[in-house]
Design a protein around this motif. Sequence first.
Motif, mmCIF file in Angstrom:
data_model
loop_
_atom_site.group_PDB
_atom_site.id
_atom_site.type_symbol
_atom_site.label_atom_id
_atom_site.label_comp_id
_atom_site.label_asym_id
_atom_site.label_seq_id
_atom_site.Cartn_x
_atom_site.Cartn_y
_atom_site.Cartn_z
ATOM 1 N N MET A 1 -23.597 42.424 18.039
ATOM 2 C CA MET A 1 -23.088 43.228 19.144
ATOM 3 C C MET A 1 -23.192 44.698 18.782
ATOM 4 N N LEU A 2 -23.557 45.510 19.740
ATOM 5 C CA LEU A 2 -23.701 46.941 19.502
ATOM 6 C C LEU A 2 -23.338 47.672 20.795
ATOM 7 N N ILE A 3 -22.185 48.321 20.808
ATOM 8 C CA ILE A 3 -21.710 49.029 21.986
ATOM 9 C C ILE A 3 -21.616 50.499 21.630
ATOM 10 N N SER A 67 -32.241 52.317 21.597
ATOM 11 C CA SER A 67 -33.532 51.704 21.305
ATOM 12 C C SER A 67 -33.621 51.379 19.812
ATOM 13 N N GLU A 68 -34.643 50.634 19.463
ATOM 14 C CA GLU A 68 -34.853 50.302 18.053
ATOM 15 C C GLU A 68 -35.061 51.562 17.225
ATOM 16 N N ILE A 73 -32.715 55.630 13.306
ATOM 17 C CA ILE A 73 -32.211 56.963 12.964
ATOM 18 C C ILE A 73 -30.744 56.893 12.554
ATOM 19 N N LEU A 74 -29.946 56.127 13.282
ATOM 20 C CA LEU A 74 -28.530 55.985 12.922
ATOM 21 C C LEU A 74 -28.367 55.317 11.567
ATOM 22 N N VAL A 89 -30.025 46.178 16.184
ATOM 23 C CA VAL A 89 -30.310 46.406 17.602
ATOM 24 C C VAL A 89 -29.787 45.234 18.438
ATOM 25 N N ASP A 90 -29.157 45.567 19.565
ATOM 26 C CA ASP A 90 -28.706 44.554 20.522
ATOM 27 C C ASP A 90 -29.275 44.928 21.879
ATOM 28 N N ASP A 91 -30.373 44.269 22.259
ATOM 29 C CA ASP A 91 -31.022 44.600 23.527
ATOM 30 C C ASP A 91 -30.823 43.523 24.597
ATOM 31 N N LYS A 92 -29.852 42.638 24.379
ATOM 32 C CA LYS A 92 -29.574 41.608 25.372
ATOM 33 C C LYS A 92 -28.815 42.226 26.547
#
Length: 212
Positions: A1-3, A67-68, A73-74, A89-92
């Motif tokens: 998860m990535l918010i 984005s990826e 970068i982060l 990355v969470d692109d769902k």
Amino acid sequence: MLIASYNPAGMGDNLIVLTQQGTEYTFSRQGNVVQFINTNDEVIGYNFINISQSLDLTHANGQVFLSEDQVTILNNLITAAGFTSTLTVDDKPKFVVGYVESVEPHPDSDHLQVTTTVVDNDERVQIVSGSPNMKQGIKVVVAKVGAMMPSGLIIWPGALRGVKSNGMISSGRELKLPNAPQVPGALILPEDFAPVGTPFDAKSPAAQALFE
């Protein structure tokens, strides 16, 4: 998860990134990176200070879908600060067209109902809903776990009166759609709006025209 969330007017030039829910935590700052850790010593998120020096978020206000390349970068910033945990990355899609397959009365409430709702990839999730117009056989907008509502509310796994709920069936008001009724009630999508599981973009022309 990535918010991820960026609100320069309210929080300055800071990018907040959450990876899991946590109400009790400690933090450690190294340079412009702050790491948050819960009581189980798990990383639950980061605050990237002066993020505009590293990412172009000129037009961002609210939730940011990274984005990826941006996550890379982060992660470089995290590593340079001396932290070892990194982001994935969470692109769902977090907002999707859903189908209410079944509705049952809540065992401990006279206004809540327990739904089985089909989302993307033919997955079925249990969502407790208080919408007065909830019923079987309707297409709806599901804010899945990990979604951030326009209000800033984050959808986490939870329970309502002891019954597990994984997501939220949204109203037009909660999605801040133009001309949406300012009363409780799920947004019931037209049958031909889009197939079940399709990502729902509240800013798309089709969504913006739902209450015309």
